[in-house]
Motif scaffolding. Structure first.
Motif, PDB file in Angstrom:
ATOM      1  N   LEU A  12       0.800  -1.226   0.000  1.00 30.10           N
ATOM      2  CA  LEU A  12       0.000   0.000   0.000  1.00 30.10           C
ATOM      3  C   LEU A  12       0.834   1.277   0.000  1.00 30.10           C
ATOM      4  O   LEU A  12       0.293   2.366  -0.230  1.00 30.10           O
ATOM      5  CB  LEU A  12      -0.944   0.011   1.204  1.00 30.10           C
ATOM      6  N   HIS A  49      -7.500  -1.184  -0.641  1.00 33.70           N
ATOM      7  CA  HIS A  49      -6.612  -0.915  -1.769  1.00 33.70           C
ATOM      8  C   HIS A  49      -5.757   0.319  -1.559  1.00 33.70           C
ATOM      9  O   HIS A  49      -4.916   0.652  -2.403  1.00 33.70           O
ATOM     10  CB  HIS A  49      -7.422  -0.743  -3.051  1.00 33.70           C
ATOM     11  N   ASP A  50      -5.970   1.042  -0.445  1.00 34.35           N
ATOM     12  CA  ASP A  50      -5.119   2.181  -0.131  1.00 34.35           C
ATOM     13  C   ASP A  50      -5.070   2.347   1.390  1.00 34.35           C
ATOM     14  O   ASP A  50      -5.902   1.794   2.119  1.00 34.35           O
ATOM     15  CB  ASP A  50      -5.602   3.463  -0.809  1.00 34.35           C
TER      16      ASP A  50
END
Length: 535
Positions: free
Chosen positions: A54, A110-111
């Motif tokens: 990430l 996803h982040d």
């Protein structure tokens, strides 16, 4: 005399269990606790993989790790008292659902921002689950003898969860991606939700007066500020830093307002009169002191095993396993010890035994001594769990049943605050003892010495950059200074533990089982009252 009392206690147990076997209920509660305890530590081994995938910034990475315990500690009182109001099982089941959803969100993040949000939601779910498990346990086991055994099993499971987290995380990371450390929660929650709904009894407090929403928010905001400030201190931030001082001062001010508000209200969120009972207030103080003395010490011990002795993370975890096994053993035999010795002698003995273990570990040096470490960690785990078991059992038994959720939340909050303060305090002691020895190392520039004084890990990096005889001299000096700082920290911990032993002298001498059994038959189940009236 004993016949009617025993029959009434048995009748009360049946009513409390709502038809379910109370030991089956204990299993469900322990599974709940295991999930929360594992999730508190499982991410630690996954941090490198999360960082690589990430790419979070330094602040984002700090929040990914810390937001879960921070949010959980802040909301314990809010959800503990809300459970007393709307139903403890209801809050627990909602916590299950939120924990499962947040685990899925964390696994698929996803982040960094999404992962931080998911970890915060996990903290909310944990705050709903933790006090509910203890307060339901208080209701399902009205007889104090059985409740002591149940709390022993409950605390042993907590010790297992804390140890299993890193091991489970390491296993999953070897075979799957980092999100699997969160995904494993989902099937367990899918099982726990229907099983908990079917087997767990519902219970509430007396329901008098409105729930104090403002008080709950004051408590949450105050604890958030204090815990955040303490965590920043434990992370090495200067006390005068604006981002450390402001949360501490604001949090303390909100907690003062919370206490004043509770004292004025006819129906307070938390009945502060519980603290007027010596057994309750002393138990809370013992929990804080035990965690204050030990948690920071465990962190420093892990650094010693890896940086001084050169053990791998897996080897370090295996070296610390005897501590967990000893804690499990103490939890399982705690009920018998409590009946035989009473709360006062048991908690005092636990503190003294832990202090002896800490003093024994001052013999640790720059060379590995597996036998010493094994013996010291076994004594440490057994003594610490003996202390915490006796304190938790006394605190929960002293609280009125209608305040069980609030009492459990106070105990868990004390645990979290003690741990945070311990990391900050003992970390400061360690740094104060470690840094001066590196001020003037022969052949090492002043700037390199200053950088090396921040931590042993940084000293090794600086030594590697220097190379040659200067690098070797700096590395050797840093190791010696760290061992010296460890010894000083151990002595301070021993002093805190002995102070706890003195504090524990205010606990009751004997375990009052008869009174608990009599209290358990009041109030009687509604159907029994109605049958007596009709007769």
């Amino acid at each position: 005399m004993s016949g009617p009392t025993t029959a009434a206690a048995a009748l009360r147990r049946r009513a409390a269990g709502a038809g379910a076997n109370r030991w089956v209920v204990l299993v469900v509660l322990c599974v709940s606790l295991l999930l929360v305890a594992v999730d508190a530590t499982v991410l630690h081994v996954a941090v490198p993989a999360v960082t690589e995938d990430l790419r979070p910034g330094a602040i984002e990475l700090l929040w990914i790790v810390d937001v879960y315990p921070l949010v959980c500690a802040s909301l314990l009182i809010l959800f503990g008292t809300l459970g007393d109001r709307v139903g403890r099982r209801r809050i627990l089941l909602l916590g299950y659902g939120l924990f499962g959803l947040a685990s899925g969100l964390a696994a698929l993040a996803h982040d960094p921002q999404v992962l931080i949000l998911a970890r915060a939601l996990l903290g909310v779910g944990g705050a709903m689950i933790m006090p509910a498990t203890l307060s339901i346990l208080r209701q399902v086991f009205p007889d104090r003898r059985e409740r002591a055994l149940a709390i022993g099993i409950w605390s042993a499971v907590a010790a297992v969860g804390a140890a299993v987290g890193p091991l489970l995380g390491g296993f999953l990371l070897e075979h799957f991606w980092w999100g699997s450390v969160f995904l494993v929660n989902i099937p367990l929650m899918l099982v726990s939700l229907p099983v908990g709904r079917l087997l767990l009894p519902e219970s509430k407090g007396d329901g008098r007066g409105p729930w104090d929403v403002v008080g709950a928010l004051l408590a949450a905001g105050g604890l958030f500020g204090v815990v955040l400030g303490v965590k920043r201190l434990g992370g090495g931030e200067p006390p005068a830093s604006l981002f450390t001082l402001v949360p501490l001062v604001a949090g303390a001010a909100l907690l003062v307002l919370f206490v004043r508000r509770q004292r004025r209200r006819e129906y307070p969120l938390v009945d502060l009169r519980m603290f007027a009972r010596p057994a309750f207030s002393t138990s809370v103080g013992c929990i804080v002191l035990a965690m204050l003395a030990l948690v920071g010490l465990e962190l420093i011990a892990a650094q010693y095993l890896q940086l001084v002795l050169g053990l791998s993370p897996l080897e370090t975890g295996l070296r610390l396993l005897p501590l967990t096994f000893a804690a499990m053993a103490a939890g399982l035999v705690g009920a018998r010890m409590l009946r035989r010795f009473g709360p006062r002698r048991m908690v005092c003995a636990g503190f003294v035994l832990t202090a002896v273990a800490v003093l024994l570990l001052t013999a640790m040096g720059g060379e590995d001594n597996p036998g010493l470490l094994l013996f010291g960690f076994v004594l440490l785990g057994f003594g610490l769990e003996t202390t915490l078991f006796g304190a938790y059992e006394s605190m929960l038994s002293e609280a009125p049943q209608e305040q069980a959720g609030g009492a459990a939340a106070i105990g868990e909050t004390s645990y979290q605050l003690g741990a945070g303060i311990g990391i900050a305090l003992l970390g400061s002691v360690m740094n104060a003892a470690y840094a001066p020895g590196l001020a003037s190392v022969s052949g090492v520039p002043a700037s390199a010495s200053a950088a090396a004084s921040h931590s042993l890990g940084e000293a090794y990096e600086v030594a590697a950059q220097l190379g040659g005889s200067a690098g070797v001299a700096l590395q050797r000096a840093a190791r010696d200074c760290f061992v010296h700082g460890l010894h000083v920290t151990l002595l301070v911990s021993a002093g805190l533990l002995l102070l706890g032993a003195v504090m524990a002298l205010r606990l009751p001498r004997v375990m009052q089982c008869e009174e608990a059994a009599v209290e358990a038959e009041i109030p009687a189940p509604r159907e029994v009252v109605e049958s007596r009236v009709s007769a």
